[in-house]
Write a protein that holds these residues in place. Structure first.
Motif: not given
Length: 311
Positions: A114-129
């Motif tokens: 199983t594969t997952r992608r996660v995007l961490a967002i603050q202030h409308g912008k990605p900070i971490f993937s």
């Protein structure tokens, strides 16, 4: 905000928390706050929200956002499938004063993986993937490198034992924060050894969660991911006899990869054996291997970090 998030974000350390020789809280009450920090709030299907503790420095600790992103990914995967690898990029500094939103993309659900992608967002912008892969247990080839010959953690110095009053003032934002991870130094840390000049690009510590964790395999993996961002780049700095905040050097984590080979408990001692094979172009590469006390190789880490010497 969930009750767990309120606990994690709370500024007050429990009154019953034990304190190290330097007065910094540690032990089970502090570890419980880390567990709460990793207990994300589910906002919507595949969308989660996490917070940072009030005692955070000016940017979110990289191990925290990596651990929280892995929690978010794991909560969309059947429990019988365990994570075997993650690959992540630190895109922007995280702001500890506002929540982090984690968006999970269900890339693939196969028969075994199983594969997952996660995007961490603050202030409308990605900070971490983060990309993570999970797998059903199966039998196959089995071998592993042996553990280095090092002394056990008993009797080795902790941070509280090594930080002088001078360093405590320099690292005030680090040395006064509660410590959910117990670290014992096999090799002298770069912030101490730098006074003796450059040495081998290697760093070895024993570490464990400072208390007892629930019997949740995903949580143990996420706690190890959290801890893996500690001391890793010290192997780079040791080779150049410098350290963050004490010399004219600036840095940050750029990317982070982990492979999980065998089951383990993060609340039992593991040896973190780190080395730096190369540094160039303002970047330093570090590799780390986690071994249990009985010599089993349970995880491998590779990280590249920004290491700048400003003019």
């Amino acid at each position: 905000m969930t009750e767990a998030a309120r606990i994690a974000a709370g500024s007050e350390v429990p009154a019953d928390a034990p304190r190290a020789a330097d007065g910094v809280p540690h032990g089970q009450p502090v570890l419980d706050r880390l567990v709460a920090l990793l207990d994300l709030e589910r906002v919507e299907q595949d969308i989660f929200r996490g917070v940072s503790p009030k005692h955070s420095p000016i940017r979110v600790f990289g191990g925290q956002v990596a651990g929280q992103a892995l929690v978010a990914a794991g909560r969309t995967v059947p429990a019988e499938r365990s994570v075997h690898s993650l690959h992540a990029y630190f895109i922007r500094p995280g702001d500890p004063s506002v929540p982090i939103v984690y968006q999970v993309d269900r890339v693939r659900d196969g028969r075994s993986f199983t594969t997952r992608r996660v995007l961490a967002i603050q202030h409308g912008k990605p900070i971490f993937s983060l990309s993570a892969s999970f797998q059903l247990p199966e039998e196959g080839a089995e071998h592993a490198e042996g553990m280095p010959d090092v002394p056990g953690p008993e009797g080795l110095p902790s941070q509280a034992d090594l930080v002088t009053d001078e360093l405590r003032a320099t690292f005030a934002n680090v040395t006064t924060r509660p410590r959910p991870i117990d670290i014992r130094y096999v090799t002298e840390p770069a912030w101490v050894s730098r006074a003796n000049g450059p040495r081998e690009a290697r760093n070895q510590v024993w570490m464990r969660a400072d208390g007892v964790l629930p019997d949740d395999p995903l949580l143990h993996v996420c706690v190890l991911a959290y801890a893996s961002d500690m001391t890793l780049l010290d192997a780079v700095l040791a080779r150049h006899a410098v350290y963050w905040g004490t010399d004219d050097v600036r840095g940050a984590s750029l990317d982070h990869a982990m492979w999980f080979h065998r089951p383990f408990r993060a609340d039992e001692w593991v040896l973190y054996d780190c080395a730096s094979p190369s540094a160039s172009n303002g970047r330093g590469l570090a590799t780390g291997r986690f071994f249990t006390r009985d010599g089993r190789l349970v995880a491998t880490v590779v990280q590249e970090g920004l290491v700048r010497f400003p003019r």
